[in-house]
Design a protein around this motif. Structure first.
Motif, PDB file in Angstrom:
ATOM      1  N   GLY A  16      -3.609   6.352 -15.269  1.00  0.00           N
ATOM      2  CA  GLY A  16      -4.863   5.703 -14.943  1.00  0.00           C
ATOM      3  C   GLY A  16      -4.996   5.275 -13.494  1.00  0.00           C
ATOM      4  O   GLY A  16      -5.579   4.228 -13.201  1.00  0.00           O
ATOM      5  N   CYS A  17      -4.462   6.077 -12.607  1.00  0.00           N
ATOM      6  CA  CYS A  17      -4.528   5.719 -11.191  1.00  0.00           C
ATOM      7  C   CYS A  17      -4.622   6.984 -10.342  1.00  0.00           C
ATOM      8  O   CYS A  17      -4.530   8.098 -10.842  1.00  0.00           O
ATOM      9  N   GLU A  18      -4.749   6.779  -9.049  1.00  0.00           N
ATOM     10  CA  GLU A  18      -4.856   7.889  -8.107  1.00  0.00           C
ATOM     11  C   GLU A  18      -3.482   8.437  -7.705  1.00  0.00           C
ATOM     12  O   GLU A  18      -3.289   9.634  -7.565  1.00  0.00           O
ATOM     13  N   THR A  19      -2.522   7.524  -7.515  1.00  0.00           N
ATOM     14  CA  THR A  19      -1.164   7.896  -7.103  1.00  0.00           C
ATOM     15  C   THR A  19      -0.155   7.035  -7.848  1.00  0.00           C
ATOM     16  O   THR A  19      -0.352   5.835  -7.995  1.00  0.00           O
ATOM     17  N   PHE A  27      -1.222   3.160  -7.675  1.00  0.00           N
ATOM     18  CA  PHE A  27      -2.076   2.920  -6.516  1.00  0.00           C
ATOM     19  C   PHE A  27      -3.448   3.526  -6.760  1.00  0.00           C
ATOM     20  O   PHE A  27      -3.565   4.609  -7.327  1.00  0.00           O
ATOM     21  N   GLY A  28      -4.484   2.829  -6.318  1.00  0.00           N
ATOM     22  CA  GLY A  28      -5.860   3.299  -6.453  1.00  0.00           C
ATOM     23  C   GLY A  28      -6.257   4.219  -5.314  1.00  0.00           C
ATOM     24  O   GLY A  28      -5.457   4.540  -4.427  1.00  0.00           O
ATOM     25  N   LYS A  29      -7.529   4.609  -5.307  1.00  0.00           N
ATOM     26  CA  LYS A  29      -8.044   5.502  -4.261  1.00  0.00           C
ATOM     27  C   LYS A  29      -7.923   4.893  -2.872  1.00  0.00           C
ATOM     28  O   LYS A  29      -7.793   5.608  -1.891  1.00  0.00           O
ATOM     29  N   ASP A  30      -7.962   3.561  -2.799  1.00  0.00           N
ATOM     30  CA  ASP A  30      -7.844   2.888  -1.509  1.00  0.00           C
ATOM     31  C   ASP A  30      -6.405   2.733  -1.035  1.00  0.00           C
ATOM     32  O   ASP A  30      -6.148   2.194   0.040  1.00  0.00           O
ATOM     33  N   GLY A  31      -5.442   3.224  -1.829  1.00  0.00           N
ATOM     34  CA  GLY A  31      -4.038   3.141  -1.461  1.00  0.00           C
ATOM     35  C   GLY A  31      -3.391   1.808  -1.761  1.00  0.00           C
ATOM     36  O   GLY A  31      -2.229   1.593  -1.488  1.00  0.00           O
ATOM     37  N   LYS A  32      -4.145   0.897  -2.365  1.00  0.00           N
ATOM     38  CA  LYS A  32      -3.628  -0.429  -2.716  1.00  0.00           C
ATOM     39  C   LYS A  32      -3.091  -0.405  -4.150  1.00  0.00           C
ATOM     40  O   LYS A  32      -3.558   0.375  -4.982  1.00  0.00           O
ATOM     41  N   PRO A  33      -2.143  -1.283  -4.447  1.00  0.00           N
ATOM     42  CA  PRO A  33      -1.583  -1.327  -5.797  1.00  0.00           C
ATOM     43  C   PRO A  33      -2.643  -1.669  -6.844  1.00  0.00           C
ATOM     44  O   PRO A  33      -3.507  -2.507  -6.606  1.00  0.00           O
ATOM     45  N   LEU A  41       3.350  10.614  -6.377  1.00  0.00           N
ATOM     46  CA  LEU A  41       2.764  11.744  -7.089  1.00  0.00           C
ATOM     47  C   LEU A  41       1.298  11.471  -7.362  1.00  0.00           C
ATOM     48  O   LEU A  41       0.932  10.366  -7.772  1.00  0.00           O
ATOM     49  N   ASP A  42       0.461  12.482  -7.154  1.00  0.00           N
ATOM     50  CA  ASP A  42      -0.961  12.307  -7.415  1.00  0.00           C
ATOM     51  C   ASP A  42      -1.439  13.389  -8.373  1.00  0.00           C
ATOM     52  O   ASP A  42      -0.641  14.081  -8.995  1.00  0.00           O
ATOM     53  N   GLY A  43      -2.735  13.532  -8.482  1.00  0.00           N
ATOM     54  CA  GLY A  43      -3.317  14.543  -9.364  1.00  0.00           C
ATOM     55  C   GLY A  43      -2.945  14.298 -10.813  1.00  0.00           C
ATOM     56  O   GLY A  43      -2.930  13.161 -11.277  1.00  0.00           O
ATOM     57  N   VAL A  44      -2.643  15.387 -11.528  1.00  0.00           N
ATOM     58  CA  VAL A  44      -2.331  15.280 -12.954  1.00  0.00           C
ATOM     59  C   VAL A  44      -1.098  14.413 -13.208  1.00  0.00           C
ATOM     60  O   VAL A  44      -0.953  13.840 -14.286  1.00  0.00           O
ATOM     61  N   HIS A  45      -0.223  14.294 -12.224  1.00  0.00           N
ATOM     62  CA  HIS A  45       0.969  13.464 -12.374  1.00  0.00           C
ATOM     63  C   HIS A  45       0.630  11.980 -12.418  1.00  0.00           C
ATOM     64  O   HIS A  45       1.409  11.178 -12.918  1.00  0.00           O
ATOM     65  N   ASN A  73       0.846  -1.197   0.000  1.00  0.00           N
ATOM     66  CA  ASN A  73       0.000   0.000   0.000  1.00  0.00           C
ATOM     67  C   ASN A  73       0.887   1.254   0.000  1.00  0.00           C
ATOM     68  O   ASN A  73       2.121   1.158   0.045  1.00  0.00           O
ATOM     69  N   LEU A  74       0.248   2.397  -0.053  1.00  0.00           N
ATOM     70  CA  LEU A  74       0.970   3.672  -0.090  1.00  0.00           C
ATOM     71  C   LEU A  74       1.825   3.893   1.148  1.00  0.00           C
ATOM     72  O   LEU A  74       2.924   4.450   1.052  1.00  0.00           O
ATOM     73  N   PHE A  75       1.340   3.469   2.313  1.00  0.00           N
ATOM     74  CA  PHE A  75       2.132   3.658   3.533  1.00  0.00           C
ATOM     75  C   PHE A  75       3.461   2.924   3.431  1.00  0.00           C
ATOM     76  O   PHE A  75       4.509   3.503   3.692  1.00  0.00           O
ATOM     77  N   VAL A  76       3.429   1.661   3.060  1.00  0.00           N
ATOM     78  CA  VAL A  76       4.663   0.876   2.940  1.00  0.00           C
ATOM     79  C   VAL A  76       5.539   1.450   1.828  1.00  0.00           C
ATOM     80  O   VAL A  76       6.760   1.559   1.983  1.00  0.00           O
ATOM     81  N   ALA A  77       4.952   1.855   0.723  1.00  0.00           N
ATOM     82  CA  ALA A  77       5.712   2.431  -0.395  1.00  0.00           C
ATOM     83  C   ALA A  77       6.491   3.662   0.050  1.00  0.00           C
ATOM     84  O   ALA A  77       7.656   3.839  -0.320  1.00  0.00           O
TER      85      ALA A  77
END
Length: 180
Positions: free
Chosen positions: A96-99, A170-176, A87-91, A72-76
């Motif tokens: 095709g993902c959230e982050t 990573f998706g909105k849930d922070g999972k890969p 990086l999120d948003g336009v980046h 997940n994002l925390f471990v990453a």
């Protein structure tokens, strides 16, 4: 059980003691539980790492499993030094993902056609490696690892491309979602 045994040692003694602990572990062959917040200690001493957050297990695995395949994002963002660029948003939408996550050593500065462009705001020259910190319009700068002879300096604008297969999504849930 070791509870942050090296936290009060200077850098040189910390390295020497880390080597001694590793040798002791190898010689005795006993299970050692080693608590640390230090990335280097965890990565170099562990056969298996348990990443905890607020008393909950986020991921269990070998150091390289956690490094290459964070759950997940925390471990990453926690495993690795320097940490993974997130990086999120336009980046991230272009992927095709959230982050989007990419490690500093998996980024290359290119003449053109990079996925991101940024201004060098700081350079750390550490001998064999240099770290460039880029303002790409995020809250935190993007970190790029270059060799120690980097030609880029504060104020330069550079184009950056991630190595093929080294982008974590990573998706909105922070999972890969899936790596690209």
């Amino acid at each position: 059980l070791f509870d942050e045994p090296l936290s009060n040692l200077d850098a040189e003694l910390r390295v020497q003691t880390r080597v001694e602990i590793a040798k002791l572990h190898q010689t005795l062959g006993n299970t050692i539980v080693y608590v640390t917040h230090d990335q280097t200690e965890a990565m170099t001493l562990a056969d298996k790492i348990v990443v905890l957050r607020a008393g909950l297990v986020e991921q269990i695995g070998s150091p390289m499993e956690l490094y290459n395949h964070p759950a997940n994002l925390f471990v990453a963002g926690f495993i690795g030094s320097p940490k993974m660029n997130l990086l999120d948003g336009v980046h991230a939408t272009a992927f095709g993902c959230e982050t989007v996550g990419v490690r500093p050593e998996h980024l290359d500065i290119v003449e053109s056609g990079g996925q991101w462009t940024g201004k060098v705001i700081h350079t750390e020259k550490l001998g064999a490696d240099s770290y460039l910190y880029l303002d790409v319009g995020m809250e935190e700068p993007m970190t790029v690892r270059e060799d120690g002879t980097t030609k880029f300096n504060t104020g330069d604008t550079v184009s950056v491309r991630a190595e093929t297969g080294k982008i974590h999504r990573f998706g909105k849930d922070g999972k890969p979602v899936a790596s690209v």
